[in-house]
Every structure is written in C-alpha cells, then in structure tokens.
Design a protein around this motif. Structure first.
Motif, PDB file in Angstrom:
ATOM      1  N   GLU A 186       0.816  -1.212   0.000  1.00  0.00           N
ATOM      2  CA  GLU A 186       0.000   0.000   0.000  1.00  0.00           C
ATOM      3  C   GLU A 186       0.852   1.265   0.000  1.00  0.00           C
ATOM      4  O   GLU A 186       0.502   2.257  -0.641  1.00  0.00           O
ATOM      5  CB  GLU A 186      -0.937   0.029   1.219  1.00  0.00           C
ATOM      6  CG  GLU A 186      -1.972  -1.071   1.252  1.00  0.00           C
ATOM      7  CD  GLU A 186      -1.549  -2.258   2.117  1.00  0.00           C
ATOM      8  OE1 GLU A 186      -0.327  -2.481   2.289  1.00  0.00           O
ATOM      9  OE2 GLU A 186      -2.432  -2.968   2.609  1.00  0.00           O
ATOM     10  N   GLY A 187       1.949   1.253   0.718  1.00  0.00           N
ATOM     11  CA  GLY A 187       2.818   2.422   0.781  1.00  0.00           C
ATOM     12  C   GLY A 187       3.409   2.782  -0.570  1.00  0.00           C
ATOM     13  O   GLY A 187       3.574   3.951  -0.908  1.00  0.00           O
ATOM     14  N   ASN A 188       3.704   1.771  -1.366  1.00  0.00           N
ATOM     15  CA  ASN A 188       4.207   1.999  -2.712  1.00  0.00           C
ATOM     16  C   ASN A 188       3.127   2.646  -3.580  1.00  0.00           C
ATOM     17  O   ASN A 188       3.411   3.562  -4.359  1.00  0.00           O
ATOM     18  CB  ASN A 188       4.669   0.674  -3.327  1.00  0.00           C
ATOM     19  CG  ASN A 188       5.201   0.841  -4.727  1.00  0.00           C
ATOM     20  OD1 ASN A 188       4.429   0.969  -5.682  1.00  0.00           O
ATOM     21  ND2 ASN A 188       6.514   0.833  -4.861  1.00  0.00           N
ATOM     22  N   ALA A 189       1.895   2.172  -3.430  1.00  0.00           N
ATOM     23  CA  ALA A 189       0.783   2.755  -4.190  1.00  0.00           C
ATOM     24  C   ALA A 189       0.638   4.236  -3.840  1.00  0.00           C
ATOM     25  O   ALA A 189       0.526   5.089  -4.725  1.00  0.00           O
ATOM     26  CB  ALA A 189      -0.512   2.004  -3.881  1.00  0.00           C
ATOM     27  N   PHE A 190       0.655   4.534  -2.551  1.00  0.00           N
ATOM     28  CA  PHE A 190       0.576   5.923  -2.097  1.00  0.00           C
ATOM     29  C   PHE A 190       1.736   6.734  -2.668  1.00  0.00           C
ATOM     30  O   PHE A 190       1.545   7.832  -3.192  1.00  0.00           O
ATOM     31  CB  PHE A 190       0.596   5.989  -0.563  1.00  0.00           C
ATOM     32  CG  PHE A 190       0.767   7.375  -0.036  1.00  0.00           C
ATOM     33  CD1 PHE A 190      -0.327   8.206   0.129  1.00  0.00           C
ATOM     34  CD2 PHE A 190       2.037   7.871   0.281  1.00  0.00           C
ATOM     35  CE1 PHE A 190      -0.172   9.510   0.599  1.00  0.00           C
ATOM     36  CE2 PHE A 190       2.205   9.161   0.754  1.00  0.00           C
ATOM     37  CZ  PHE A 190       1.098   9.986   0.908  1.00  0.00           C
ATOM     38  N   ARG A 191       2.946   6.191  -2.556  1.00  0.00           N
ATOM     39  CA  ARG A 191       4.142   6.925  -2.973  1.00  0.00           C
ATOM     40  C   ARG A 191       4.077   7.304  -4.445  1.00  0.00           C
ATOM     41  O   ARG A 191       4.371   8.446  -4.825  1.00  0.00           O
ATOM     42  CB  ARG A 191       5.399   6.097  -2.705  1.00  0.00           C
ATOM     43  CG  ARG A 191       6.679   6.783  -3.143  1.00  0.00           C
ATOM     44  CD  ARG A 191       7.919   6.043  -2.657  1.00  0.00           C
ATOM     45  NE  ARG A 191       7.939   4.632  -2.944  1.00  0.00           N
ATOM     46  CZ  ARG A 191       8.428   4.098  -4.062  1.00  0.00           C
ATOM     47  NH1 ARG A 191       8.916   4.871  -5.012  1.00  0.00           N
ATOM     48  NH2 ARG A 191       8.429   2.791  -4.220  1.00  0.00           N
ATOM     49  N   LEU A 227      -5.201  10.948  -0.608  1.00  0.00           N
ATOM     50  CA  LEU A 227      -4.439   9.788  -1.080  1.00  0.00           C
ATOM     51  C   LEU A 227      -4.277   8.734   0.010  1.00  0.00           C
ATOM     52  O   LEU A 227      -4.236   7.539  -0.288  1.00  0.00           O
ATOM     53  CB  LEU A 227      -3.082  10.225  -1.636  1.00  0.00           C
ATOM     54  CG  LEU A 227      -3.145  10.995  -2.954  1.00  0.00           C
ATOM     55  CD1 LEU A 227      -1.756  11.416  -3.394  1.00  0.00           C
ATOM     56  CD2 LEU A 227      -3.822  10.182  -4.047  1.00  0.00           C
ATOM     57  N   GLN A 228      -4.225   9.152   1.260  1.00  0.00           N
ATOM     58  CA  GLN A 228      -4.198   8.172   2.351  1.00  0.00           C
ATOM     59  C   GLN A 228      -5.519   7.413   2.398  1.00  0.00           C
ATOM     60  O   GLN A 228      -5.541   6.201   2.643  1.00  0.00           O
ATOM     61  CB  GLN A 228      -3.922   8.858   3.683  1.00  0.00           C
ATOM     62  CG  GLN A 228      -2.468   9.258   3.846  1.00  0.00           C
ATOM     63  CD  GLN A 228      -2.225   9.953   5.158  1.00  0.00           C
ATOM     64  OE1 GLN A 228      -2.606  11.113   5.355  1.00  0.00           O
ATOM     65  NE2 GLN A 228      -1.588   9.249   6.071  1.00  0.00           N
ATOM     66  N   LYS A 229      -6.617   8.115   2.137  1.00  0.00           N
ATOM     67  CA  LYS A 229      -7.917   7.449   2.098  1.00  0.00           C
ATOM     68  C   LYS A 229      -7.970   6.463   0.927  1.00  0.00           C
ATOM     69  O   LYS A 229      -8.425   5.328   1.077  1.00  0.00           O
ATOM     70  CB  LYS A 229      -9.039   8.478   1.982  1.00  0.00           C
ATOM     71  CG  LYS A 229     -10.426   7.879   2.032  1.00  0.00           C
ATOM     72  CD  LYS A 229     -11.505   8.937   2.033  1.00  0.00           C
ATOM     73  CE  LYS A 229     -12.848   8.288   2.206  1.00  0.00           C
ATOM     74  NZ  LYS A 229     -13.795   8.612   1.168  1.00  0.00           N
ATOM     75  N   LYS A 230      -7.487   6.910  -0.234  1.00  0.00           N
ATOM     76  CA  LYS A 230      -7.446   6.016  -1.389  1.00  0.00           C
ATOM     77  C   LYS A 230      -6.544   4.811  -1.109  1.00  0.00           C
ATOM     78  O   LYS A 230      -6.830   3.706  -1.548  1.00  0.00           O
ATOM     79  CB  LYS A 230      -6.942   6.758  -2.631  1.00  0.00           C
ATOM     80  CG  LYS A 230      -7.964   7.653  -3.301  1.00  0.00           C
ATOM     81  CD  LYS A 230      -7.369   8.262  -4.563  1.00  0.00           C
ATOM     82  CE  LYS A 230      -8.358   9.086  -5.323  1.00  0.00           C
ATOM     83  NZ  LYS A 230      -9.314   8.302  -6.100  1.00  0.00           N
TER      84      LYS A 230
END
Length: 170
Positions: A60-65, A143-146
């Motif tokens: 998930e962190g990669n998606a956010f990044r 973006l954290q919500k997404k």
C-alpha cells in the motif's frame, strides 16, 4: 539523508545508455527536472514516514508513494508553467522511470496505474484551486484514504479504474 543515498546508489547502478536516455529527458527541461527531483525526494521521505513497512516494497505504501509523487511533480511544475505542460512532463518522466528501472510486468502495471491515479487526481482538483495555491497537504489526506481502500492487483487483466492498486506479497 537515507533518501539521497538511495537515489545516488540508483543512479550509480545505471548503465551509460540509461544515463544518456535520462539526460535526454531532463536536460531540455531543467527547471521541471529539478522540481521533479525535489518531488521524488519529498514523496519518498513522506511515504517512508507514513508507510514504513510498504513504501519501498509493492504494498500500500508503494501505491501511495507513486500517486503522491505524481501529484507533487504536477504541483511544482504547474507553479512555473501550464498544468498541461506539467502533465506531459510528469507522464514522460514517470513512464521513463519504469523503463529505466524495469520490474516484473505486474509491478510495472501497478506503478503506471498508480502514477495515472496521481496525475488524474491533480487534474481533478485543478478547476477548484488556482495552481499557484496548491500545497502538498491537499493530496495527503485524500491519497491516504485512497490507499486505505486500495485494491490488490493479481493479474495483468485486472482493471481498477480510479483505485490505487498494490501487490499482496504475503
């Protein structure tokens, strides 16, 4: 400091041909390139703080990044040029990143998809906010919500339009 070390080691590991390809993309746009580099450092460091276990992996962190990275590139470049030129450069430079540092096909699909989510999100916000007044905080919460609602990408045929995606590495 860790961020700069990662970036330096990445560039150091590139072949001469890849370095030339990178230079051919960044030299014609020196200000965009500097701003994109700054966006890269910011996105990486913020993602590491928010998602320390998955920002550098395929979670998930990669998606956010990736989405946040594109929002930041768009934001910074739109402050000195048109949003359309910023979008063109952002797409070119983020696609080039995937070309220069190839992954497995599913990882590439994930990264390109999440980059598009970031670019689309910036363009979605643009009509309501003058581009000079954008700040990184405009993107963080949404973006954290997404990211919390991100979907697991399992196949190259999967299509999660409008959703962040990540790979389940469990």
């Amino acid at each position: 400091m860790r961020t700069f070390k990662v970036i330096f080691n990445t560039i150091r590991s590139m072949s001469f041909k890849k370095i030339l390809k990178l230079l051919s993309a960044v030299l014609p746009h020196p200000l965009f390139s500097i701003l994109s580099f700054y966006a890269t450092v910011k996105a990486f460091s913020i993602a590491q703080k928010l998602y320390p276990k998955t920002a550098s992996k395929n979670g998930e962190g990669n998606a956010f990044r990736h989405a946040f990275w594109c929002c930041l590139i768009m934001m910074y470049c739109s402050k000195i040029s048109s949003p359309e030129k910023a979008l063109d450069f952002c797409k070119k430079i983020t696609d080039l990143h995937e070309e220069l540092f190839p992954n497995e096909p599913l990882e590439t699909k994930m990264d390109l998809h999440n980059n598009k989510i970031g670019m689309d999100y910036f363009m979605e916000l643009l009509p309501g906010i003058h581009r000079q007044f954008f700040e990184k905080n405009f993107f963080l919460e949404a973006l954290q919500k997404k990211t919390a609602e991100a979907k697991v990408l399992k196949s190259l045929d999967d299509d999660f339009a409008g959703e962040l995606v990540y790979l389940d590495e469990k």
